[in-house]
Scaffold this motif. Sequence first.
Motif, PDB file in Angstrom:
ATOM      1  N   VAL A 198       3.207  -1.630  10.581  1.00 45.55           N
ATOM      2  CA  VAL A 198       2.985  -0.309   9.998  1.00 45.55           C
ATOM      3  C   VAL A 198       1.758   0.290  10.678  1.00 45.55           C
ATOM      4  CG1 VAL A 198       4.084  -0.745   7.764  1.00 45.55           C
ATOM      5  CG2 VAL A 198       1.692  -1.321   8.063  1.00 45.55           C
ATOM      6  N   TRP A 213      -1.152   3.683  10.751  1.00 51.89           N
ATOM      7  CA  TRP A 213      -1.817   4.703   9.967  1.00 51.89           C
ATOM      8  C   TRP A 213      -2.923   5.333  10.814  1.00 51.89           C
ATOM      9  CZ3 TRP A 213      -6.957   5.157   8.465  1.00 51.89           C
ATOM     10  CH2 TRP A 213      -7.230   6.164   7.548  1.00 51.89           C
ATOM     11  N   ARG A 215      12.776   3.915   5.918  1.00 49.35           N
ATOM     12  CA  ARG A 215      11.595   3.046   5.898  1.00 49.35           C
ATOM     13  C   ARG A 215      11.572   2.236   4.604  1.00 49.35           C
ATOM     14  NH1 ARG A 215       7.140   7.845   5.392  1.00 49.35           N
ATOM     15  NH2 ARG A 215       7.741   8.525   3.325  1.00 49.35           N
ATOM     16  N   TYR A 272       5.376   2.135   3.588  1.00 47.36           N
ATOM     17  CA  TYR A 272       4.558   2.754   4.621  1.00 47.36           C
ATOM     18  C   TYR A 272       3.095   2.689   4.226  1.00 47.36           C
ATOM     19  CZ  TYR A 272       4.888   6.814   1.510  1.00 47.36           C
ATOM     20  OH  TYR A 272       4.850   7.654   0.427  1.00 47.36           O
ATOM     21  N   LEU A 287      -0.265   0.155   0.758  1.00 54.61           N
ATOM     22  CA  LEU A 287       1.130   0.462   1.030  1.00 54.61           C
ATOM     23  C   LEU A 287       1.738   1.286  -0.095  1.00 54.61           C
ATOM     24  CD1 LEU A 287       2.225  -3.108   2.142  1.00 54.61           C
ATOM     25  CD2 LEU A 287       1.690  -1.182   3.630  1.00 54.61           C
TER      26      LEU A 287
END
Length: 180
Positions: A59, A61, A151, A154, A165
């Motif tokens: 993941v 970010w 997904r 995320y 998350l």
Amino acid sequence: MQHNPYAPPQARVSVRALDDGSQVWREGELAVMTPSGELPPRCVKCNADAVQPIKERTVYWHTPWLYVLILISILVYLIVALIARKSARIGPGLCEEHRRLRNNVILGSLLGAFAGIGLVIAAIGNSSGALGLLGGLVLLAAVIVGMVKGRIVYAVRIDANRISLKGCGEAFLASLPRRR
């Protein structure tokens, strides 16, 4: 003991503990974990036992402030976002039902994307602007639906000490301890 169809799902709980608590915990609607932590081997949507083996996923970010760069140029945003993003490896589990649902969403979005491409090609052959616009919209919608609905979870924040998350189901979150 009788089966209660209204009881919440039960699953094995195997979370490794740290000195000050667990490596995975709940904060509101977020599942939070340490970078060295592992999610429990349960479905992150319904808390049922996850299908084994659980595939690890990465993941990403980056700070939301980077979206301001889109006003300058999408290319500038993409370059800076790729450089500034943070990543983490996680293993979110899915039960058979949610895995099948996710696969169907991904398959449907792929078929929608191919249909959109086909409409654009047909529009070029027929010199039809309306058909080309429809094809472009179908393609864009299919890609967006596939990215959002396909997904599992995320990241809403990644730093050196924690990974936050979003996208976990209430049953899964209810099974996690709350951090003080």
